[in-house]
Enzyme design. Structure first.
Site, PDB file in Angstrom:
ATOM      1  N   GLY A 178       0.870  -5.101   1.060  1.00 35.17           N
ATOM      2  CA  GLY A 178      -0.333  -5.257   0.237  1.00 35.17           C
ATOM      3  C   GLY A 178      -0.036  -5.931  -1.097  1.00 35.17           C
ATOM      4  O   GLY A 178      -0.906  -6.587  -1.664  1.00 35.17           O
ATOM      5  N   GLU A 218       4.857  -4.990   7.300  1.00 36.35           N
ATOM      6  CA  GLU A 218       4.035  -3.972   7.969  1.00 36.35           C
ATOM      7  C   GLU A 218       4.463  -3.706   9.403  1.00 36.35           C
ATOM      8  O   GLU A 218       4.362  -2.593   9.912  1.00 36.35           O
ATOM      9  CB  GLU A 218       2.554  -4.392   7.954  1.00 36.35           C
ATOM     10  CG  GLU A 218       1.895  -4.313   6.593  1.00 36.35           C
ATOM     11  CD  GLU A 218       2.008  -5.581   5.776  1.00 36.35           C
ATOM     12  OE1 GLU A 218       2.873  -6.428   6.082  1.00 36.35           O
ATOM     13  OE2 GLU A 218       1.217  -5.730   4.820  1.00 36.35           O
ATOM     14  N   GLU A 275      -0.057  -9.470  -0.427  1.00 40.77           N
ATOM     15  CA  GLU A 275      -1.455  -9.868  -0.194  1.00 40.77           C
ATOM     16  C   GLU A 275      -2.224 -10.019  -1.512  1.00 40.77           C
ATOM     17  O   GLU A 275      -3.112 -10.863  -1.625  1.00 40.77           O
ATOM     18  CB  GLU A 275      -2.127  -8.859   0.736  1.00 40.77           C
ATOM     19  CG  GLU A 275      -1.559  -8.964   2.155  1.00 40.77           C
ATOM     20  CD  GLU A 275      -1.960  -7.804   3.040  1.00 40.77           C
ATOM     21  OE1 GLU A 275      -1.777  -6.640   2.604  1.00 40.77           O
ATOM     22  OE2 GLU A 275      -2.457  -8.051   4.151  1.00 40.77           O
ATOM     23  N   ALA A 314       0.859  -1.186   0.000  1.00 37.98           N
ATOM     24  CA  ALA A 314       0.000   0.000   0.000  1.00 37.98           C
ATOM     25  C   ALA A 314       0.891   1.231   0.000  1.00 37.98           C
ATOM     26  O   ALA A 314       2.055   1.179   0.406  1.00 37.98           O
ATOM     27  CB  ALA A 314      -0.907  -0.030   1.223  1.00 37.98           C
TER      28      ALA A 314
HETATM   29  N1  DAK Z   1       4.613   3.234  -0.634  1.00 43.03           N
HETATM   30  C1  DAK Z   1       5.003   4.419  -1.146  1.00 43.03           C
HETATM   31  N2  DAK Z   1       6.197   4.619  -1.751  1.00 43.03           N
HETATM   32  C2  DAK Z   1       7.021   3.571  -1.836  1.00 43.03           C
HETATM   33  C3  DAK Z   1       6.679   2.295  -1.329  1.00 43.03           C
HETATM   34  C4  DAK Z   1       5.398   2.148  -0.704  1.00 43.03           C
HETATM   35  N3  DAK Z   1       4.948   0.968  -0.225  1.00 43.03           N
HETATM   36  N4  DAK Z   1       7.706   1.470  -1.549  1.00 43.03           N
HETATM   37  C5  DAK Z   1       8.653   2.183  -2.202  1.00 43.03           C
HETATM   38  N5  DAK Z   1       8.240   3.460  -2.370  1.00 43.03           N
HETATM   39  C6  DAK Z   1       8.948   4.557  -3.017  1.00 43.03           C
HETATM   40  C7  DAK Z   1      10.135   5.038  -2.190  1.00 43.03           C
HETATM   41  O1  DAK Z   1       9.715   5.939  -1.204  1.00 43.03           O
HETATM   42  C8  DAK Z   1      10.959   5.703  -3.265  1.00 43.03           C
HETATM   43  O2  DAK Z   1      10.350   6.948  -3.579  1.00 43.03           O
HETATM   44  P1  DAK Z   1      11.266   8.273  -3.903  1.00 43.03           P
HETATM   45  O3  DAK Z   1      12.127   8.435  -2.705  1.00 43.03           O
HETATM   46  O4  DAK Z   1      12.044   7.877  -5.131  1.00 43.03           O
HETATM   47  O5  DAK Z   1      10.257   9.350  -4.118  1.00 43.03           O
HETATM   48  C9  DAK Z   1      10.751   4.793  -4.465  1.00 43.03           C
HETATM   49  O6  DAK Z   1       9.525   4.092  -4.228  1.00 43.03           O
HETATM   50  C10 DAK Z   1      11.865   3.771  -4.630  1.00 43.03           C
HETATM   51  O7  DAK Z   1      12.044   3.104  -3.376  1.00 43.03           O
HETATM   52  P2  DAK Z   1      13.482   2.914  -2.702  1.00 43.03           P
HETATM   53  O8  DAK Z   1      14.343   4.081  -2.999  1.00 43.03           O
HETATM   54  O9  DAK Z   1      13.239   2.583  -1.274  1.00 43.03           O
HETATM   55  O10 DAK Z   1      14.023   1.667  -3.521  1.00 43.03           O
HETATM   56  P3  DAK Z   1      14.908   0.452  -3.004  1.00 43.03           P
HETATM   57  O11 DAK Z   1      15.188  -0.368  -4.204  1.00 43.03           O
HETATM   58  O12 DAK Z   1      16.064   0.932  -2.175  1.00 43.03           O
HETATM   59  O13 DAK Z   1      13.973  -0.364  -1.996  1.00 43.03           O
HETATM   60  C11 DAK Z   1      11.897  -1.459  -1.302  1.00 43.03           C
HETATM   61  C12 DAK Z   1      12.779  -0.954  -2.485  1.00 43.03           C
HETATM   62  C13 DAK Z   1      10.595  -1.944  -1.928  1.00 43.03           C
HETATM   63  C14 DAK Z   1      12.597  -2.643  -0.620  1.00 43.03           C
HETATM   64  C15 DAK Z   1      11.694  -0.312  -0.296  1.00 43.03           C
HETATM   65  O14 DAK Z   1      11.220   0.828  -1.009  1.00 43.03           O
HETATM   66  C16 DAK Z   1      10.696  -0.661   0.750  1.00 43.03           C
HETATM   67  O15 DAK Z   1      11.010  -1.309   1.737  1.00 43.03           O
HETATM   68  N6  DAK Z   1       9.442  -0.188   0.559  1.00 43.03           N
HETATM   69  C17 DAK Z   1       8.393  -0.335   1.539  1.00 43.03           C
HETATM   70  C18 DAK Z   1       7.864  -1.753   1.567  1.00 43.03           C
HETATM   71  C19 DAK Z   1       6.796  -1.890   2.599  1.00 43.03           C
HETATM   72  O16 DAK Z   1       6.978  -1.600   3.773  1.00 43.03           O
HETATM   73  N7  DAK Z   1       5.622  -2.346   2.161  1.00 43.03           N
HETATM   74  C20 DAK Z   1       4.488  -2.483   3.010  1.00 43.03           C
HETATM   75  C21 DAK Z   1       3.683  -1.199   2.948  1.00 43.03           C
HETATM   76  S1  DAK Z   1       2.373  -1.224   4.115  1.00 43.03           S
HETATM   77  C22 DAK Z   1      -4.971  -2.385   5.224  1.00 43.03           C
HETATM   78  C23 DAK Z   1      -4.728  -3.171   4.132  1.00 43.03           C
HETATM   79  C24 DAK Z   1      -3.478  -3.227   3.571  1.00 43.03           C
HETATM   80  C25 DAK Z   1      -2.457  -2.504   4.094  1.00 43.03           C
HETATM   81  C26 DAK Z   1      -2.695  -1.688   5.185  1.00 43.03           C
HETATM   82  C27 DAK Z   1      -3.945  -1.628   5.739  1.00 43.03           C
HETATM   83  N8  DAK Z   1      -6.281  -2.296   5.809  1.00 43.03           N
HETATM   84  C28 DAK Z   1      -7.381  -3.059   5.188  1.00 43.03           C
HETATM   85  C29 DAK Z   1      -6.509  -1.612   6.989  1.00 43.03           C
HETATM   86  C30 DAK Z   1      -1.178  -2.619   3.500  1.00 43.03           C
HETATM   87  C31 DAK Z   1      -0.119  -2.033   4.037  1.00 43.03           C
HETATM   88  C32 DAK Z   1       1.140  -2.075   3.355  1.00 43.03           C
HETATM   89  O17 DAK Z   1       1.305  -2.652   2.303  1.00 43.03           O
END
Ligand code: DAK
Length: 262
Positions: free
Chosen positions: A108, A131, A111, A63
């Protein structure tokens, strides 16, 4: 049609293409468009099976954290239904589905992959539910579908730690079904197509019933599941495909039937 989620059709297989570079972060627009795409392909009689594909570099990194970061409880309480809706819509597509995972499938994104019937991954793919590192838990079905797929202890370890899983480990624990070794950019997509090809021209109503029996059966006790199976089984005797399949066996032997999907 949405810019960030496109439906493409080729040879009886529909592809739901996520296209929001760089990471296909699932913002509200993607979530809404993904739910709409699932409804579209689900009712398309010309689509026998469905691939969910994020392109050659990434599946989806979750997400959109930037969109979620400042949400209040009230906003999230309202929004969370939408978040669960798109994975539910995907899981309920009444035909075989596969996630073609080239790179990250996180949060997400993982998921979304879990809501498909099968997962095909590149050797460099990384899957996970990170998460917990954001102070939250999976919210689009991860705590439920991951535990059902890999077992509760493995799911808890992955969710508690938030660590990323390699394609090889994912294969070993049953999180993915196939790892593609080729470095060719479209190899994962091609493998996903190959996995679905046998269902094109197949008995669509029997495939639909089989998927529903397994998925609904997993949600209930054994006796109720057997009853779901019994009713779906009997219902197939109202289809042309059952008549064609059995008549073909009697006349020509096994595996030669031509199905109409009705
Ligand atoms: N959201 C927004 N931006 C993201 C992102 C994300 N999930 N993942 C990556 N980006 C953005 C980064 O901020 C960066 O943006 P700029 O700085 O260039 O503007 C760009 O994409 C490239 O990312 P990185 O520079 O970090 O690239 P790397 O290759 O170094 O790393 C990475 C890639 C995917 C390993 C890293 O970006 C990372 O760890 N990203 C976050 C992964 C994460 O934590 N995913 C889970 C998100 S939380 C719900 C249902 C569902 C959900 C929640 C509630 N309900 C029903 C209540 C779901 C929640 C989630 O998915």
């Amino acid at each position: 049609m949405s810019e960030v989620v496109r439906v493409e059709r080729d040879g009886g297989i529909a592809t739901i293409r996520l296209d929001r570079p760089p990471m296909n972060a699932l913002n509200a627009e993607v979530q809404g468009a993904l739910a709409a795409a699932c409804a579209e392909v689900g009712s398309d009689r010309d689509a026998a099976a469905v691939i969910v594909y994020g392109g050659e570099k990434v599946f989806a990194a979750g997400a959109d954290i930037k969109e979620m970061a400042t949400m209040s409880y009230a906003e999230m309480a309202e929004h969370s239904t939408l978040l669960q809706d798109f994975t539910r819509a995907l899981a309920r597509i009444p035909k075989p589905t596969v996630a073609a995972i080239t790179g990250y499938a996180l949060g997400g994104g993982c998921e979304v992959a879990l809501a498909c019937d099968f997962r095909v991954a590149a050797r460099k793919a990384r899957l996970g539910q990170p998460e917990i590192l954001l102070g939250i838990i999976p919210g689009a079905g991860g705590t439920q579908r991951l535990a059902r797929l890999v077992g509760p202890a493995r799911a808890k370890e992955l969710i508690f730690s938030g660590r990323f899983v390699s394609a090889d480990e994912a294969l070993a624990i049953g999180l993915v079904d196939e790892v593609v070794d080729s470095e060719e950019p479209d190899a994962v997509y091609a493998a996903a197509r190959a996995r679905l090809q046998p269902y094109v021209g197949g008995p669509a109503l029997a495939l639909r019933a089989a998927k529903e029996a397994v998925d609904r059966g997993l949600e209930v006790d054994l006796e109720s599941g057997l009853e779901i199976e019994r009713m779906l089984f009997a219902g197939l005797f109202a289809t042309d495909d059952q008549k064609a399949g059995m008549q073909s066996f009697v006349e020509n032997g096994p595996g030669k039937a031509t199905f109409s999907g009705s």
